[in-house]
Design a protein around this motif. Structure first.
Motif, PDB file in Angstrom:
ATOM      1  N   GLU A 297       0.905  -1.157  -0.004  1.00 14.37           N
ATOM      2  CA  GLU A 297      -0.128  -0.052   0.013  1.00 14.37           C
ATOM      3  C   GLU A 297       0.662   1.259  -0.059  1.00 14.37           C
ATOM      4  O   GLU A 297       0.211   2.390   0.168  1.00 14.37           O
ATOM      5  CB  GLU A 297      -0.932   0.045   1.360  1.00 14.37           C
ATOM      6  CG  GLU A 297      -2.017  -1.085   1.079  1.00 14.37           C
ATOM      7  CD  GLU A 297      -1.540  -2.362   1.323  1.00 14.37           C
ATOM      8  OE1 GLU A 297      -0.629  -2.741   2.156  1.00 14.37           O
ATOM      9  OE2 GLU A 297      -1.955  -3.339   0.801  1.00 14.37           O
TER      10      GLU A 297
ATOM     11  N   SER B  36      -0.392   3.749  -2.728  1.00 12.46           N
ATOM     12  CA  SER B  36      -1.644   4.269  -2.437  1.00 12.46           C
ATOM     13  C   SER B  36      -1.696   5.378  -1.158  1.00 12.46           C
ATOM     14  O   SER B  36      -2.460   6.388  -1.207  1.00 12.46           O
ATOM     15  CB  SER B  36      -2.593   3.128  -2.120  1.00 12.46           C
ATOM     16  OG  SER B  36      -2.969   2.510  -3.311  1.00 12.46           O
ATOM     17  N   SER B  37      -0.775   4.913  -0.273  1.00 11.50           N
ATOM     18  CA  SER B  37      -0.829   6.110   0.731  1.00 11.50           C
ATOM     19  C   SER B  37      -0.202   7.312   0.410  1.00 11.50           C
ATOM     20  O   SER B  37      -0.342   8.390   1.337  1.00 11.50           O
ATOM     21  CB  SER B  37      -0.183   5.461   2.038  1.00 11.50           C
ATOM     22  OG  SER B  37       1.245   4.911   1.721  1.00 11.50           O
TER      23      SER B  37
ATOM     24  N   ILE C   1      -0.447   8.938  -2.562  1.00 13.66           N
ATOM     25  CA  ILE C   1      -1.290   9.491  -3.765  1.00 13.66           C
ATOM     26  C   ILE C   1      -1.594  10.862  -3.299  1.00 13.66           C
ATOM     27  O   ILE C   1      -1.499  11.965  -3.964  1.00 13.66           O
ATOM     28  CB  ILE C   1      -2.439   8.893  -3.975  1.00 13.66           C
ATOM     29  CG1 ILE C   1      -1.845   7.535  -4.942  1.00 13.66           C
ATOM     30  CG2 ILE C   1      -3.118   9.497  -5.076  1.00 13.66           C
ATOM     31  CD1 ILE C   1      -1.034   7.822  -6.159  1.00 13.66           C
TER      32      ILE C   1
ATOM     33  N   GLN D 190       3.104  -3.706  -5.524  1.00 17.07           N
ATOM     34  CA  GLN D 190       2.087  -2.809  -5.251  1.00 17.07           C
ATOM     35  C   GLN D 190       0.721  -3.259  -5.473  1.00 17.07           C
ATOM     36  O   GLN D 190       0.538  -3.721  -6.592  1.00 17.07           O
ATOM     37  CB  GLN D 190       2.442  -1.575  -5.475  1.00 17.07           C
ATOM     38  CG  GLN D 190       3.839  -0.733  -5.356  1.00 17.07           C
ATOM     39  CD  GLN D 190       3.709  -0.547  -3.764  1.00 17.07           C
ATOM     40  OE1 GLN D 190       2.820   0.133  -3.187  1.00 17.07           O
ATOM     41  NE2 GLN D 190       4.772  -1.187  -3.002  1.00 17.07           N
ATOM     42  N   ASN D 191      -0.474  -2.795  -4.727  1.00 16.92           N
ATOM     43  CA  ASN D 191      -1.674  -2.954  -4.813  1.00 16.92           C
ATOM     44  C   ASN D 191      -2.095  -1.595  -5.214  1.00 16.92           C
ATOM     45  O   ASN D 191      -2.276  -0.735  -4.112  1.00 16.92           O
ATOM     46  CB  ASN D 191      -2.265  -3.695  -3.789  1.00 16.92           C
ATOM     47  CG  ASN D 191      -1.688  -5.258  -3.665  1.00 16.92           C
ATOM     48  OD1 ASN D 191      -1.227  -5.594  -4.543  1.00 16.92           O
ATOM     49  ND2 ASN D 191      -1.982  -5.611  -2.399  1.00 16.92           N
ATOM     50  N   ILE D 192      -2.701  -1.131  -6.340  1.00 20.43           N
ATOM     51  CA  ILE D 192      -3.081   0.164  -6.662  1.00 20.43           C
ATOM     52  C   ILE D 192      -4.362  -0.097  -7.330  1.00 20.43           C
ATOM     53  O   ILE D 192      -4.835  -0.949  -7.965  1.00 20.43           O
ATOM     54  CB  ILE D 192      -2.115   0.749  -7.407  1.00 20.43           C
ATOM     55  CG1 ILE D 192      -1.919   0.353  -8.826  1.00 20.43           C
ATOM     56  CG2 ILE D 192      -0.963   1.324  -6.709  1.00 20.43           C
ATOM     57  CD1 ILE D 192      -0.978   1.166  -9.602  1.00 20.43           C
ATOM     58  N   SER D 193      -5.311   1.102  -7.219  1.00 22.69           N
ATOM     59  CA  SER D 193      -6.763   0.942  -8.024  1.00 22.69           C
ATOM     60  C   SER D 193      -6.387   1.507  -9.294  1.00 22.69           C
ATOM     61  O   SER D 193      -5.163   2.202  -9.593  1.00 22.69           O
ATOM     62  CB  SER D 193      -7.632   2.196  -7.310  1.00 22.69           C
ATOM     63  OG  SER D 193      -6.987   3.489  -7.558  1.00 22.69           O
TER      64      SER D 193
ATOM     65  N   GLU E 214      -5.682   5.309  -9.694  1.00 27.80           N
ATOM     66  CA  GLU E 214      -4.517   5.644  -9.141  1.00 27.80           C
ATOM     67  C   GLU E 214      -3.430   5.446 -10.231  1.00 27.80           C
ATOM     68  O   GLU E 214      -2.413   6.189 -10.503  1.00 27.80           O
ATOM     69  CB  GLU E 214      -3.911   4.867  -7.932  1.00 27.80           C
ATOM     70  CG  GLU E 214      -4.520   5.391  -6.723  1.00 27.80           C
ATOM     71  CD  GLU E 214      -4.663   4.272  -5.393  1.00 27.80           C
ATOM     72  OE1 GLU E 214      -4.883   4.720  -4.222  1.00 27.80           O
ATOM     73  OE2 GLU E 214      -4.102   3.088  -5.633  1.00 27.80           O
TER      74      GLU E 214
ATOM     75  N   GLU F  83     -12.680  -0.547  -9.365  1.00 26.37           N
ATOM     76  CA  GLU F  83     -13.486  -0.111  -8.137  1.00 26.37           C
ATOM     77  C   GLU F  83     -14.198  -1.309  -7.322  1.00 26.37           C
ATOM     78  O   GLU F  83     -14.355  -1.400  -6.283  1.00 26.37           O
ATOM     79  CB  GLU F  83     -14.553   0.827  -8.390  1.00 26.37           C
ATOM     80  CG  GLU F  83     -13.816   2.269  -8.713  1.00 26.37           C
ATOM     81  CD  GLU F  83     -14.856   3.575  -8.821  1.00 26.37           C
ATOM     82  OE1 GLU F  83     -15.783   3.243  -8.374  1.00 26.37           O
ATOM     83  OE2 GLU F  83     -14.649   4.635  -9.300  1.00 26.37           O
TER      84      GLU F  83
END
Length: 284
Positions: free
Chosen positions: A105, A108-109, A111, A127-130, A133, A154
């Motif tokens: 994360e 993501s943290s 952004i 990394q795990n991102i949307s 992002e 989403e």
């Protein structure tokens, strides 16, 4: 690193009397046209940075020592985290996250700390991102390396590989390591990739940890017509013997009047690997 106010607003200052209407000054301050113009503005007048505190930086990296590093005006600064930093960053050239000491994360943290991301080079590890992002980080990307990165929609579904490539119209070099348990490659991946208008304009396209689900035969047909892109394919060690035989076809072909892709899998014989290297050297 000192806070934005400590760095810029100690000492006396004078009130500005603008020759332009306040509405225009507000628009310039809140919607800077480009990073170079913004850099000049905040260097010329404290007001702009005070109203919109963001730094233009060339590179932002997360190193294996667990520290962040920024490149600002040819000066490199390392720091432990963003807790005591009140300003945001405008990235212009490179963003690099090393997997050592990072968490899935980490990006993501971060952004919310980025004002804008116009980088040309992006390297992300584990990394795990949307998907939103991903779009934010890649709007100007030309060179991208994604190593075991999971991008999700989403509703939680994994974004397919072809969708990632499709939203990168400026891409020149693409390197992707697929995830064994969260693959974004399917039997339709090749077909969808070939439908993308800018796919044929990519200089280098490399896939690692490729599953057997990919339609390698359709890829071969495209590669035989390809005169531009340099391909690299590293397959999962679990692929079947039948699939390996299809991979061998391109190595064993008598003529190669196209760009030879670099192919590898765990159980490839030494003889075939030597032939692969020889073909690559011959067609440089």
């Amino acid at each position: 690193m000192p806070s934005s106010k400590e760095l810029f607003f100690k000492g006396p200052y004078l009130r500005q009397n603008w020759s332009l209407p306040d509405s225009i000054i507000y628009s310039i301050t809140k919607n800077p046209s480009n990073s170079k113009a913004w850099q000049k503005l905040i260097q010329s007048c404290k007001y702009f940075f005070f109203k919109n505190p963001n730094f233009v930086i060339r590179k932002l990296s997360f190193h294996c020592n667990g520290k962040w590093e920024i490149s600002l005006n040819k000066v490199k600064i390392q720091f432990s985290g963003f807790t005591n930093i009140s300003c945001k960053f405008w990235l212009t050239y490179k963003f690099d996250i090393c997997s050592c000491n990072s968490t899935p994360e980490t990006v993501s943290s971060l952004i919310s700390r980025l004002y804008r991301c116009d980088v040309k080079k992006l390297i992300l590890d584990e990394q795990n991102i949307s998907f939103n992002e991903f779009l934010f980080l890649t709007s100007n990307v030309e060179n991208i390396k994604l190593r075991h990165v999971i991008v999700k929609n989403e509703e939680g579904s994994i974004v397919p590989l072809e969708k990632l490539v499709k939203v990168l119209p400026k891409i020149k070099e693409f390197e992707f390591y697929d995830n064994f348990n969260s693959s974004c490659i399917s039997k339709n991946t090749v077909k969808k990739l070939l439908e993308i208008s800018h796919f044929s304009k990519i200089n280098e396209f490399a896939l690692f940890n490729i599953p057997e689900s990919i339609d390698i035969k359709e890829f071969w047909n495209y590669i035989k017509k390809n005169k531009f892109t340099k391909f690299t394919f590293y397959f999962q060690e679990t692929i079947s013997e039948g699939y390996k035989n299809r991979v061998d076809e391109i190595i064993e072909a008598e003529s190669h009047d196209y760009k030879i892709p670099k192919i590898n899998f765990k159980t490839i014989s030494g003889e075939k690997w030597e032939k692969m290297v020889s073909l690559l050297d011959k067609h440089k």
